[in-house]
Scaffold this active site. Sequence first.
Site, PDB file in Angstrom:
ATOM      1  N   PHE A 110      47.303  29.153  34.480  1.00  0.00           N
ATOM      2  CA  PHE A 110      47.719  30.052  33.676  1.00  0.00           C
ATOM      3  C   PHE A 110      47.904  31.251  34.630  1.00  0.00           C
ATOM      4  CE2 PHE A 110      47.333  34.036  31.364  1.00  0.00           C
ATOM      5  CZ  PHE A 110      48.351  34.228  30.443  1.00  0.00           C
ATOM      6  N   LYS A 118      41.266  41.053  35.219  1.00  0.00           N
ATOM      7  CA  LYS A 118      40.000  41.110  34.023  1.00  0.00           C
ATOM      8  C   LYS A 118      38.892  42.157  34.495  1.00  0.00           C
ATOM      9  CE  LYS A 118      41.684  37.172  31.426  1.00  0.00           C
ATOM     10  NZ  LYS A 118      42.731  36.416  32.077  1.00  0.00           N
ATOM     11  N   ASP A 158      43.997  32.702  42.613  1.00  0.00           N
ATOM     12  CA  ASP A 158      43.991  33.490  41.388  1.00  0.00           C
ATOM     13  C   ASP A 158      42.793  33.582  40.802  1.00  0.00           C
ATOM     14  OD1 ASP A 158      44.349  34.332  38.917  1.00  0.00           O
ATOM     15  OD2 ASP A 158      45.884  33.454  38.185  1.00  0.00           O
TER      16      ASP A 158
HETATM   17  C1  LIG Z   1      44.319  36.438  32.278  1.00  0.00           C
HETATM   18  C2  LIG Z   1      44.896  35.877  33.379  1.00  0.00           C
HETATM   19  C3  LIG Z   1      46.071  36.204  33.997  1.00  0.00           C
HETATM   20  C4  LIG Z   1      46.763  37.155  33.275  1.00  0.00           C
HETATM   21  O1  LIG Z   1      46.244  38.576  33.264  1.00  0.00           O
HETATM   22  P1  LIG Z   1      47.142  39.790  32.649  1.00  0.00           P
HETATM   23  O2  LIG Z   1      45.900  40.701  32.830  1.00  0.00           O
HETATM   24  O3  LIG Z   1      46.771  39.133  31.213  1.00  0.00           O
HETATM   25  O4  LIG Z   1      48.265  39.777  32.916  1.00  0.00           O
HETATM   26  C5  LIG Z   1      46.254  35.444  35.094  1.00  0.00           C
HETATM   27  N1  LIG Z   1      45.576  34.344  35.584  1.00  0.00           N
HETATM   28  C6  LIG Z   1      44.369  33.856  35.199  1.00  0.00           C
HETATM   29  C7  LIG Z   1      43.683  32.965  35.913  1.00  0.00           C
HETATM   30  C8  LIG Z   1      43.975  34.752  33.994  1.00  0.00           C
HETATM   31  O5  LIG Z   1      42.801  34.340  33.449  1.00  0.00           O
END
Ligand SMILES: *Cc1c(COP(=O)(O)O)cnc(C)c1O
Length: 406
Positions: free
Chosen positions: A137, A251, A222
């Site tokens: 994700f 986050k 990420d």
């Molecule tokens: C939450 C998340 C995102 C997206 O972040 P947003 O602030 O909602 O755009 C991307 N990568 C990972 C691993 C995430 O947990």
Amino acid sequence: MTNAMMDRANEVIAKTYKRFPVVITRGSGCTLWDDAGKRYTDFVAGIAVCNLGHAHPKIAEALSAQAHTLWHVSNLFYSVPQMELAAWLTAHSFADRVFFCNSGAEANEAAIKLARKYFKEAGQGQRFRIISMEQSFHGRTMATLSATGQDKIKHGFDPLLEGFDFAPFDDPAALRAKIGPATAAVMLEPVQGEGGVRCPRPDYLKQVRALCDEAGLLLIFDEIQTGMGRTGKLFAYEHAGVKPDIMTLAKALANGLPMGAMLAREQVAAAFGPGSHASTFGGTPIVSAAALEVCRTMERDGILEHTRQISEYFRSKLEWLKGRHAVIEEVRGVGLLLGMRLATEGEPFVLQCMEQGFLINCVQGNILRFVPPLVISRAEIDALTGCLDGIFSATLEAESKRDQHA
Ligand SMILES: *Cc1c(COP(=O)(O)O)cnc(C)c1O
């Protein structure tokens, strides 16, 4: 009041979220209250956002001081909080430079753009493809959705951005097979969060790093969910003993204020010059001041050490539950990014926990995810696992009664 409020919200807010029928009005530490005054212990933390707990007094203080000083200036000018935050992040990571933005998706957008620009600048514009992982994700914008390895959230948005390939997570041989002459980078989460709290084998990230080095690819981590202490280290890559070329954060970076960051080592970051990329709100003084206080509090209060210790404890309690209830198939995760795979749907357990005053979360249908604030205590963990024990026992009893009647 509550029902009328929720009805009104359902009329005027886009229907993109399936919400629980609860109106949260206040938070402190690991506790939230709804509008009826009911209290909940929070094992969701805004989904790994409020790492230092809700309404943290020190961060509130920093925020308040900055609110009376300066909220926003354009990135045409310098500001002290942004400089201090970037200096802290680079001093505590592999990176030399930071680009600030407002969300995880934006941080990943910046990473994808930088990877492409890096090869263009190097005269290898034919290398633009990025390999990411199945079940990954990376966000909901068009580029980050294109990079995400879950079909269910891509449905209906064709055509997506070109240039993404997918490999199964935790499988270096399959990754190697996907690398071609047009590949620029490999992008992955060190631990897959939304994908179901999936930890790779211990040597996986090292092998990915070696594959990237061999083929001259950039490695993008990420760490939007895993970063800022969530796994018991400041960044999850530290567990594996490998460094990425680019890393994204969001986050927990500002403990609930919107902030994203893309970090890179000098040689890679050099591909971005004036005008290459920008953000109106990125690294604005008020959000930077909050994030800076997050960083300082993590150090001052020994949050990483606490996270590692409490994680061991939490894990042992989840293993204890697993020993008592056959419905629990696996306990997994690292730090305070923990999951419990069930042999059945997880949602009913989420609802029963909520009824009893505990917020937890379910991903991929059958994986209960626990991502409390890092400041969670043993007593709070005991209360949750006691609650889960009761719920699992009651469910099992109800099922065996039903079986007897059948
Ligand atoms: C939450 C998340 C995102 C997206 O972040 P947003 O602030 O909602 O755009 C991307 N990568 C990972 C691993 C995430 O947990």
